[in-house]
Motif scaffolding. Structure first.
Motif, PDB file in Angstrom:
ATOM      1  N   LEU A 132       0.832  -1.211   0.000  1.00 62.70           N
ATOM      2  CA  LEU A 132       0.000   0.000   0.000  1.00 62.70           C
ATOM      3  C   LEU A 132       0.868   1.263   0.000  1.00 62.70           C
ATOM      4  N   TYR A 133       1.966   1.250   0.756  1.00 60.41           N
ATOM      5  CA  TYR A 133       2.816   2.448   0.800  1.00 60.41           C
ATOM      6  C   TYR A 133       3.407   2.727  -0.595  1.00 60.41           C
ATOM      7  N   ALA A 134       3.934   1.681  -1.230  1.00 62.73           N
ATOM      8  CA  ALA A 134       4.530   1.886  -2.561  1.00 62.73           C
ATOM      9  C   ALA A 134       3.460   2.391  -3.533  1.00 62.73           C
ATOM     10  N   THR A 135       2.275   1.826  -3.418  1.00 65.70           N
ATOM     11  CA  THR A 135       1.184   2.213  -4.326  1.00 65.70           C
ATOM     12  C   THR A 135       0.799   3.674  -4.101  1.00 65.70           C
ATOM     13  N   LYS A 136       0.668   4.043  -2.840  1.00 62.33           N
ATOM     14  CA  LYS A 136       0.270   5.426  -2.518  1.00 62.33           C
ATOM     15  C   LYS A 136       1.351   6.417  -2.952  1.00 62.33           C
ATOM     16  N   ALA A 137       2.606   5.987  -2.906  1.00 61.48           N
ATOM     17  CA  ALA A 137       3.695   6.887  -3.295  1.00 61.48           C
ATOM     18  C   ALA A 137       3.770   7.077  -4.809  1.00 61.48           C
ATOM     19  N   VAL A 138       3.329   6.069  -5.573  1.00 58.92           N
ATOM     20  CA  VAL A 138       3.543   6.109  -7.026  1.00 58.92           C
ATOM     21  C   VAL A 138       2.247   6.389  -7.808  1.00 58.92           C
ATOM     22  N   LEU A 139       1.145   5.832  -7.367  1.00 61.03           N
ATOM     23  CA  LEU A 139      -0.093   5.862  -8.161  1.00 61.03           C
ATOM     24  C   LEU A 139      -0.642   7.267  -8.452  1.00 61.03           C
ATOM     25  N   PRO A 140      -0.626   8.210  -7.502  1.00 58.32           N
ATOM     26  CA  PRO A 140      -1.190   9.526  -7.821  1.00 58.32           C
ATOM     27  C   PRO A 140      -0.532  10.172  -9.048  1.00 58.32           C
ATOM     28  N   GLY A 141       0.777   9.987  -9.211  1.00 55.39           N
ATOM     29  CA  GLY A 141       1.474  10.535 -10.386  1.00 55.39           C
ATOM     30  C   GLY A 141       0.953   9.889 -11.664  1.00 55.39           C
TER      31      GLY A 141
END
Ligand code: NDP
Length: 273
Positions: A132-141
């Motif tokens: 979830l952390y990796a996803t939240k860090a990358v997905l918005p971009g």
């Protein structure tokens, strides 16, 4: 009438978590190998073992069309470290096209009532929260740019329970299900989501699960004759690459379950004593 099919979008910047070994290492290598002069690739590779990341980056840079290989030595379950590592990426690799959420582990084989709470917490922290952390860090971009692809490495253990798998199975059910839930939120946004759900795959997975017992781990992958009873990391890597780079832009693989031909399903278990 047949419609013209737009070509697949080749990924220019790929982040693979858990790339120091097994499936993640093979996946990062696959993108570097398949890059071309017209479609070079930049790779960001993560894991805790900095020395292995450094030697992987050296290998990746030996492929002629690998433009950059950036090592991020970080524990995926360390929330602030993960966010700051991704936030502080050099501008040249900030626009990530593909995130492969691969870092994960199983610990122990005890039945649920004998399990270790510490092991349970580690599996939940890495397999669920880290993803979830990796996803939240990358997905918005990706959403902002209107394109991207998140590939989550789930497991057949998330669908079919195995004795002693309990919490690991549950974490992988989380991953498998989160992937289709993410799809529900991202329809029409241009960001694809794929859950790849492997069966037995020969990596460091069993050494980690059996806490360093290499002999026990070796047996998981042993066959007395004939073909292998496990996929290789590179087999799963091919499937990841297929889903992201070999299909037309409008096609999304939702879930893909894969096993070695020599693995299968057991009958229901009964206790008739
Ligand atoms: P490996 O043990 O070979 O690789 C696991 C990778 O995850 C390593 O690079 C490891 O890096 C990384 N990792 C583990 N914990 C952390 C952490 N806290 N922070 C950052 N990175 C971490 O196993 P596999 O390649 O087999 O596993 C990859 C994925 O595939 C996992 O999600 C696993 O659950 C899944 N899977 C594996 C199957 C199999 O049979 N092998 C079957 C189905 C799914 P480092 O130690 O350097 O931190």
């Amino acid at each position: 009438m047949l419609r013209a099919t737009p070509a697949a979008l080749r990924s220019a910047c790929v982040l693979v978590t858990g790339a120091t070994a097994g499936i993640g290492k093979a996946t990062a290598t696959m993108y570097a190998q398949r890059a071309t002069a017209e479609s070079p690739v930049s790779l960001i590779v993560t894991g805790r073992r900095a020395n292995l990341l450094d030697s992987l980056c050296e290998d990746l840079m030996s492929y002629p069309h690998c433009k950059a290989a950036v090592p991020l030595a970080v524990d995926v379950s360390d929330k602030s470290a993960m966010f700051s590592a991704i936030e502080n990426l050099p501008d040249s690799v900030k626009n990530i096209d593909v995130l492969v959420n691969n870092a994960g582990l199983a610990l122990g084989t005890s039945p649920i009532h004998e399990g270790s709470v510490d092991d349970w917490e580690t599996m939940v922290d890495v397999n669920c929260k880290g993803l979830l952390y990796a996803t939240k860090a990358v997905l918005p971009g990706m959403v902002e740019r209107g394109e991207g692809h998140v590939v989550n490495i789930g497991s057949v253990a998330g669908t079919y329970n195995l004795p002693g798998g309990n919490v690991y199975c549950a974490t992988k059910a989380f991953v498998n299900h989160l992937s289709t839930a993410m799809r529900a939120d991202l329809i029409g946004v241009g960001v694809k989501v794929t859950s790849i759900e492997p069966g037995n795959t020969e990596t460091e997975f069993s050494v980690v699960r059996f806490k360093g017992d290499e002999d026990k781990a070796k047996k998981v992958y042993e066959a007395t004759n004939g073909p292998r009873v496990a996929c290789g990391g590179e087999d799963i890597a091919k499937i990841v690459y297929f889903a992201t780079d070999e299909l037309p832009k409008h096609v999304n693989v939702n879930r893909l379950e894969v096993m070695p031909e020599r693995q299968g399903f057991g009958p229901f278990a009964f206790n008739r004593e």
